[in-house]
Design a protein around this motif. Structure first.
Motif, mmCIF file in Angstrom:
data_model
loop_
_atom_site.group_PDB
_atom_site.id
_atom_site.type_symbol
_atom_site.label_atom_id
_atom_site.label_comp_id
_atom_site.label_asym_id
_atom_site.label_seq_id
_atom_site.Cartn_x
_atom_site.Cartn_y
_atom_site.Cartn_z
ATOM 1 N N ASP A 46 -137.112 -20.680 24.950
ATOM 2 C CA ASP A 46 -137.592 -22.050 25.112
ATOM 3 C C ASP A 46 -136.614 -23.021 24.462
ATOM 4 N N THR A 47 -136.426 -24.167 25.101
ATOM 5 C CA THR A 47 -135.554 -25.201 24.542
ATOM 6 C C THR A 47 -136.334 -26.455 24.173
ATOM 7 N N SER A 48 -137.628 -26.444 24.454
ATOM 8 C CA SER A 48 -138.458 -27.581 24.083
ATOM 9 C C SER A 48 -139.898 -27.096 23.939
ATOM 10 N N GLY A 49 -140.708 -27.931 23.307
ATOM 11 C CA GLY A 49 -142.112 -27.582 23.122
ATOM 12 C C GLY A 49 -142.619 -28.093 21.793
ATOM 13 N N PRO A 50 -143.941 -28.092 21.605
ATOM 14 C CA PRO A 50 -144.538 -28.664 20.393
ATOM 15 C C PRO A 50 -144.619 -27.691 19.221
ATOM 16 N N TYR A 51 -144.174 -26.425 19.427
ATOM 17 C CA TYR A 51 -144.330 -25.427 18.365
ATOM 18 C C TYR A 51 -142.991 -25.162 17.676
ATOM 19 N N LEU A 52 -142.984 -25.320 16.369
ATOM 20 C CA LEU A 52 -141.822 -24.967 15.567
ATOM 21 C C LEU A 52 -141.949 -23.494 15.175
ATOM 22 N N ILE A 53 -140.925 -22.717 15.471
ATOM 23 C CA ILE A 53 -140.920 -21.292 15.127
ATOM 24 C C ILE A 53 -140.143 -21.122 13.823
ATOM 25 N N SER A 98 -145.599 -19.595 14.228
ATOM 26 C CA SER A 98 -145.455 -20.855 14.967
ATOM 27 C C SER A 98 -146.324 -21.913 14.323
ATOM 28 N N LEU A 99 -145.824 -23.143 14.282
ATOM 29 C CA LEU A 99 -146.557 -24.262 13.684
ATOM 30 C C LEU A 99 -146.587 -25.408 14.684
ATOM 31 N N TYR A 100 -147.790 -25.852 15.001
ATOM 32 C CA TYR A 100 -147.962 -26.888 16.014
ATOM 33 C C TYR A 100 -147.679 -28.267 15.433
ATOM 34 N N LYS A 101 -146.743 -28.978 16.056
ATOM 35 C CA LYS A 101 -146.375 -30.341 15.686
ATOM 36 C C LYS A 101 -146.070 -30.479 14.190
ATOM 37 N N VAL A 102 -145.233 -29.551 13.704
ATOM 38 C CA VAL A 102 -144.693 -29.599 12.348
ATOM 39 C C VAL A 102 -143.179 -29.657 12.489
ATOM 40 N N THR A 103 -142.522 -30.469 11.690
ATOM 41 C CA THR A 103 -141.076 -30.653 11.818
ATOM 42 C C THR A 103 -140.315 -29.748 10.856
ATOM 43 N N ALA A 104 -139.050 -29.525 11.181
ATOM 44 C CA ALA A 104 -138.181 -28.738 10.305
ATOM 45 C C ALA A 104 -138.004 -29.420 8.958
#
Length: 422
Positions: A46-53, A98-104
């Motif tokens: 994936d190259t986009s999406g709301p989940y930060l891995i 995975s974290l939903y709508k959490v930033t690096a």
């Protein structure tokens, strides 16, 4: 084949060893570095999406508590965090979450003792249980019996390359308090008060004295205030259930729902695991080997195909099993009627004795909001183990598929009290 002499293993359905080699004894997990687990992740592009891995590395943290602490520090619901597999507490483990709508940037600002988080990508979907290729283990068993140690290790290593009983390990049922399956059984019966009382109030010998007192007080009185005064603050799951009962007396179903959904679902799935262990042990007690097909056995092939053993195809099946093309599997019951699947007689008999039906699984599925469809599980595990002996220390390195337990491998070598493996 040899019987286990340990009551706890027998109570959890783990009644047999594949080998008759005397156990090497010793102890696991004298330090977290003695039990290293690295998740083998599935490739995602994936190259986009709301989940930060993120890659999560932790020591001495139970996963549910680690997730709850991460969510608390971030100020988000723990429901926004997903993972592919539950790892051991007393170990050093590495896995993806995975974290939903959490930033690096938010992750880099987190500092939690014995927890490291490293952003590694983004995804369109949350990680779910089973979204992994397997796990790699690097394990040291210390203080083993030195007599013929290398020979005993070699004999078990050879057997592991062929077949070991694919039991669910002790941690599936609770390490210090192995009662997860019993809570699941009570949920299936709709006995929510007793389920809460068992989870919160049943004390075990390896717990601290004050915790045992608090649990016993609740078990005997059902008064949440008494237990809340004494339970340590870090026992957040029990405290959240008790706080709910204090504000809403008698709402035991609501108290159970204070638990994270994945933890709540694990009670029922632990009971399914218990049924599997018992059915597997019954098969072994009948003198049927792990790679010995008998008419009626269900087969799972590597490509996903399934088949049933008949008297006519036994020679061909035996060849497929020897070449690793398929596995014999037992059914873990769920919402499907056992009469409609190739459910073995031992499992069907246990369900009848316990008074549990497919309708109970359907009701639990609605209550827990998790599908309990039932599943097939291979009865044997096999793995190529790199084993070495240094004095009285045994070093094991191997990989296992998802849902297989490294402690089930270690018990074959150790054949010791299971409490020495947790």
């Amino acid at each position: 084949m040899m019987e286990s002499p340990f009551d706890l293993e027998r109570e959890l359905g783990m009644q047999y060893y594949a080998t008759i080699t005397p156990g090497i004894g010793g102890a696991l997990r004298t330090a977290p570095e003695d039990f290293i687990v690295e998740e083998i992740s599935l490739e995602k592009k994936d190259t986009s999406g709301p989940y930060l891995i993120c890659r999560l590395t932790k020591s001495n943290w139970e996963l549910q508590h680690a997730v709850k602490e991460i969510s608390r520090r971030l100020g988000v619901s723990h429901r926004r965090i997903g993972w592919a597999g539950t790892k051991d507490r007393n170990a050093r483990t590495t896995q993806l979450i995975s974290l939903y709508k959490v930033t690096a940037e938010e992750i880099s600002a987190l500092h939690i003792k014995d927890i490291a988080l490293e952003p590694v990508g983004i995804a369109n979907e949350q990680l779910s249980l089973g979204d992994l290729a397997g796990n790699r283990f690097d394990i040291r068993i210390r203080d083993a019996d030195p007599e013929d140690l290398a020979l005993r290790v070699a004999e078990v290593t050879d057997t592991a390359a062929t077949a070991l009983p694919n039991y669910f390990g002790l941690q599936r049922f609770g390490v210090v308090r192995p009662l997860t399956h019993r809570v699941g059984e009570l949920i299936l019966h709709g006995e929510y008060e007793l389920a809460v009382a068992t989870y919160v109030g049943k004390a075990f010998p390896y717990e601290k004295d004050d915790v045992q007192r608090a649990r016993t007080a609740f078990w005997e009185s059902r008064d949440p205030a008494i237990a809340l005064r004494e339970l340590p603050v870090q026992m957040s799951f029990e405290r959240s259930m008790l706080s709910h009962l204090q504000s809403r007396p008698g709402d035991y179903a609501g108290a159970l729902r204070q638990l994270p959904p994945k933890l709540l679902s694990m009670f029922v799935s632990a009971f399914q695991s218990y049924l599997f262990n018992c059915a597997l042990s019954y098969r072994l007690s009948e003198g049927i080997g792990l790679t010995e097909p008998v008419p009626g056995d269900h087969l799972i092939f590597a490509n996903g195909r399934t088949d049933t053993v008949t008297q006519q195809n036994i020679p061909a099946v035996s060849l497929h099993l020897a070449r690793g093309r398929c596995n014999i599997a037992l059914f873990m019951p769920g919402k499907d009627d056992p009469a409609t699947v190739n459910c073995n007689d031992a499992t069907r008999s246990m369900l009848n004795d316990l008074g549990i039906t497919s309708e109970d699984f359907r009701r639990a599925s609605v209550f827990v909001q998790t599908k309990f469809d039932g599943a097939w599980r291979p009865i044997a595990m096999k793995t190529d183990i790199q084993a070495s002996v240094e004095g009285t220390c045994v070093h094991l390195a191997f990989s296992l598929p998802p849902g297989h337990y490294a402690t089930t491998v270690c018990r074959e070598y150790m054949k010791t009290d299971p409490i020495r493996m947790v």
